[in-house]
Design a protein around this motif. Structure first.
Motif, PDB file in Angstrom:
ATOM      1  N   ALA A 182       0.773  -1.305  -0.014  1.00  0.00           N
ATOM      2  CA  ALA A 182       0.098  -0.009  -0.216  1.00  0.00           C
ATOM      3  C   ALA A 182       0.642   1.309   0.052  1.00  0.00           C
ATOM      4  N   SER A 183       1.912   1.118   0.704  1.00  0.00           N
ATOM      5  CA  SER A 183       2.862   2.187   0.722  1.00  0.00           C
ATOM      6  C   SER A 183       4.239   2.081   1.393  1.00  0.00           C
ATOM      7  N   ILE A 184       5.201   2.769   1.074  1.00  0.00           N
ATOM      8  CA  ILE A 184       6.688   2.608   1.669  1.00  0.00           C
ATOM      9  C   ILE A 184       6.856   4.132   2.114  1.00  0.00           C
ATOM     10  N   ARG A 185       7.273   4.170   3.544  1.00  0.00           N
ATOM     11  CA  ARG A 185       7.730   5.321   3.924  1.00  0.00           C
ATOM     12  C   ARG A 185       9.258   5.370   4.427  1.00  0.00           C
ATOM     13  N   VAL A 186       9.994   6.341   3.896  1.00  0.00           N
ATOM     14  CA  VAL A 186      11.544   6.163   4.051  1.00  0.00           C
ATOM     15  C   VAL A 186      11.962   7.276   4.702  1.00  0.00           C
ATOM     16  N   THR A 187      12.544   7.328   5.860  1.00  0.00           N
ATOM     17  CA  THR A 187      13.284   8.475   6.726  1.00  0.00           C
ATOM     18  C   THR A 187      14.557   8.367   6.464  1.00  0.00           C
ATOM     19  N   PHE A 188      15.420   9.399   6.113  1.00  0.00           N
ATOM     20  CA  PHE A 188      16.810   9.662   5.769  1.00  0.00           C
ATOM     21  C   PHE A 188      17.640  10.283   7.215  1.00  0.00           C
ATOM     22  N   ALA A 189      18.613   9.602   7.336  1.00  0.00           N
ATOM     23  CA  ALA A 189      19.533   9.996   8.296  1.00  0.00           C
ATOM     24  C   ALA A 189      20.070  11.380   7.852  1.00  0.00           C
ATOM     25  N   SER A 190      20.034  12.518   8.842  1.00  0.00           N
ATOM     26  CA  SER A 190      20.503  13.859   8.589  1.00  0.00           C
ATOM     27  C   SER A 190      21.969  13.877   8.095  1.00  0.00           C
ATOM     28  N   GLY A 191      23.118  13.015   8.367  1.00  0.00           N
ATOM     29  CA  GLY A 191      24.279  13.218   8.011  1.00  0.00           C
ATOM     30  C   GLY A 191      24.326  12.813   6.464  1.00  0.00           C
ATOM     31  N   ASN A 192      24.517  11.455   6.167  1.00  0.00           N
ATOM     32  CA  ASN A 192      24.679  10.593   4.860  1.00  0.00           C
ATOM     33  C   ASN A 192      23.599  10.492   4.159  1.00  0.00           C
ATOM     34  N   LEU A 193      22.187  10.905   4.464  1.00  0.00           N
ATOM     35  CA  LEU A 193      21.069  10.645   3.809  1.00  0.00           C
ATOM     36  C   LEU A 193      20.933   9.232   3.334  1.00  0.00           C
ATOM     37  N   GLN A 194      21.503   8.554   4.252  1.00  0.00           N
ATOM     38  CA  GLN A 194      21.095   6.961   3.882  1.00  0.00           C
ATOM     39  C   GLN A 194      19.936   6.470   4.444  1.00  0.00           C
ATOM     40  N   PRO A 195      19.216   5.508   4.108  1.00  0.00           N
ATOM     41  CA  PRO A 195      17.795   5.182   5.032  1.00  0.00           C
ATOM     42  C   PRO A 195      18.067   5.171   6.174  1.00  0.00           C
ATOM     43  N   LYS A 196      17.171   5.614   7.106  1.00  0.00           N
ATOM     44  CA  LYS A 196      17.259   5.264   8.674  1.00  0.00           C
ATOM     45  C   LYS A 196      16.256   4.399   9.011  1.00  0.00           C
ATOM     46  N   THR A 197      15.250   4.661   8.458  1.00  0.00           N
ATOM     47  CA  THR A 197      13.824   3.993   8.717  1.00  0.00           C
ATOM     48  C   THR A 197      13.210   3.750   7.702  1.00  0.00           C
ATOM     49  N   ILE A 198      12.826   2.571   7.392  1.00  0.00           N
ATOM     50  CA  ILE A 198      11.387   2.235   6.396  1.00  0.00           C
ATOM     51  C   ILE A 198      10.650   1.530   7.024  1.00  0.00           C
ATOM     52  N   VAL A 199       9.096   1.920   6.533  1.00  0.00           N
ATOM     53  CA  VAL A 199       8.322   1.410   6.861  1.00  0.00           C
ATOM     54  C   VAL A 199       7.193   1.099   5.708  1.00  0.00           C
ATOM     55  N   ILE A 200       6.864  -0.354   5.579  1.00  0.00           N
ATOM     56  CA  ILE A 200       6.079  -0.864   4.416  1.00  0.00           C
ATOM     57  C   ILE A 200       4.749  -1.436   5.005  1.00  0.00           C
ATOM     58  N   HIS A 201       3.676  -0.787   4.387  1.00  0.00           N
ATOM     59  CA  HIS A 201       2.286  -1.188   4.959  1.00  0.00           C
ATOM     60  C   HIS A 201       1.844  -1.869   3.483  1.00  0.00           C
ATOM     61  N   GLU A 202       1.253  -2.916   3.942  1.00  0.00           N
ATOM     62  CA  GLU A 202       0.717  -3.896   2.808  1.00  0.00           C
ATOM     63  C   GLU A 202      -0.836  -3.644   2.970  1.00  0.00           C
ATOM     64  N   THR A 203      -1.384  -4.090   1.740  1.00  0.00           N
ATOM     65  CA  THR A 203      -2.825  -3.752   1.400  1.00  0.00           C
ATOM     66  C   THR A 203      -3.844  -4.791   2.311  1.00  0.00           C
ATOM     67  N   GLU A 204      -3.272  -5.725   3.066  1.00  0.00           N
ATOM     68  CA  GLU A 204      -3.920  -6.584   3.811  1.00  0.00           C
ATOM     69  C   GLU A 204      -3.935  -6.064   5.112  1.00  0.00           C
ATOM     70  N   GLY A 205      -3.082  -5.153   5.613  1.00  0.00           N
ATOM     71  CA  GLY A 205      -2.838  -4.854   6.917  1.00  0.00           C
ATOM     72  C   GLY A 205      -1.581  -5.104   7.732  1.00  0.00           C
ATOM     73  N   ASP A 206      -0.827  -6.035   7.172  1.00  0.00           N
ATOM     74  CA  ASP A 206       0.387  -6.396   7.505  1.00  0.00           C
ATOM     75  C   ASP A 206       1.410  -5.213   7.330  1.00  0.00           C
ATOM     76  N   SER A 207       2.279  -5.165   7.891  1.00  0.00           N
ATOM     77  CA  SER A 207       3.472  -4.259   7.812  1.00  0.00           C
ATOM     78  C   SER A 207       4.882  -4.665   8.556  1.00  0.00           C
ATOM     79  N   THR A 208       5.879  -3.976   7.905  1.00  0.00           N
ATOM     80  CA  THR A 208       7.362  -4.124   8.067  1.00  0.00           C
ATOM     81  C   THR A 208       8.002  -2.852   8.340  1.00  0.00           C
ATOM     82  N   THR A 209       8.819  -2.730   9.627  1.00  0.00           N
ATOM     83  CA  THR A 209       9.735  -1.730   9.979  1.00  0.00           C
ATOM     84  C   THR A 209      11.107  -2.140   9.932  1.00  0.00           C
TER      85      THR A 209
END
Length: 231
Positions: A182-209
């Motif tokens: 359903a969606s992927i939300r990505v937060t980047f680290a302030s220094g190197n702009l590498q992914p800090k946190t990724i939250v994946i929401h699936e259409t059936e309600g499951d999620s992965t952080t």
């Protein structure tokens, strides 16, 4: 005697009047919908998004290797508690990626170009080709989506919006039963702009952080990490 000039315009088909009249009245509304400029807030958000994607793209262009650790939390509707994983990731551009779960169950996925290796604890490694293995092809595509950093390239597949100063959300343009995201939300680290946190929401309600840490950027990476399960 007055000479009638020939009519330069064909007579209107009276049957078209009920169709044309509503269309004429609708023209001002269509003009308002499509020609009204973006609000200042919307334009500012779009400008900030483009700036962030440009900075991330510049970082990608100067990054050859990435190594880090991760903690992954999988929330499934069939379980009361989340499933927790810890692991390590190694990436060597343009096309080498190692995703290793360390606990609770050791496993490794290795992608090199269009080929891969799947390793499960003490079991013999399984070699595969992405074009012949649709499941592994989907997994490879998703992992590369999260960690590669070339988000501008994904704008044809995802609607990308800015959610915070260094946070974006990707929503698939079209739904795909084989990729129930359903969606992927990505937060980047302030220094190197590498992914800090990724939250994946699936259409059936499951999620992965997934939380990433301990980044090592442009440091030497043992090439055996991309050829063997446990070198």
């Amino acid at each position: 005697m007055i000479t009638r000039q020939p009519n330069r315009f064909p007579a209107m088909n009276i049957s078209l009047v009920p169709v044309l009249v509503p269309c004429l009245f609708a023209l001002p509304l269509l003009f308002a919908l499509f020609c009204t400029p973006l609000s200042a807030d919307t334009a500012n958000d779009q400008a900030q998004l483009e700036q962030l994607l440009s900075e991330i793209r510049d970082r990608v262009n100067t990054t050859g290797t990435v190594q880090c650790t991760f903690e992954q939390e999988r929330n499934l509707s069939v379980f009361d508690r989340p499933i927790l994983f810890t692991g390590k990731m190694a990436l060597s551009r343009p096309d080498k990626l190692r995703w290793e779960n360390v606990s609770p169950i050791p496993s490794v996925l290795i992608f090199t170009g269009d080929r891969g290796i799947r390793c499960n604890d003490d079991a013999p490694p399984v070699y595969f080709e992405l074009e012949k293995d649709p499941i592994m092809n989907m997994v490879a595509e998703q992992i590369w989506t999260w960690v590669d950093g070339d988000y501008a390239r994904l704008q044809s597949k995802y609607d990308i919006t800015l959610k915070a100063e260094r946070e974006i959300e990707l929503v698939p343009v079209t739904s795909d039963p084989a990729r129930p995201i359903a969606s992927i939300r990505v937060t980047f680290a302030s220094g190197n702009l590498q992914p800090k946190t990724i939250v994946i929401h699936e259409t059936e309600g499951d999620s992965t952080t997934i939380h990433f840490a301990d980044y090592q950027v442009n440091q030497p990476v043992d090439d055996k990490l991309f050829t063997a399960c446990y070198p």
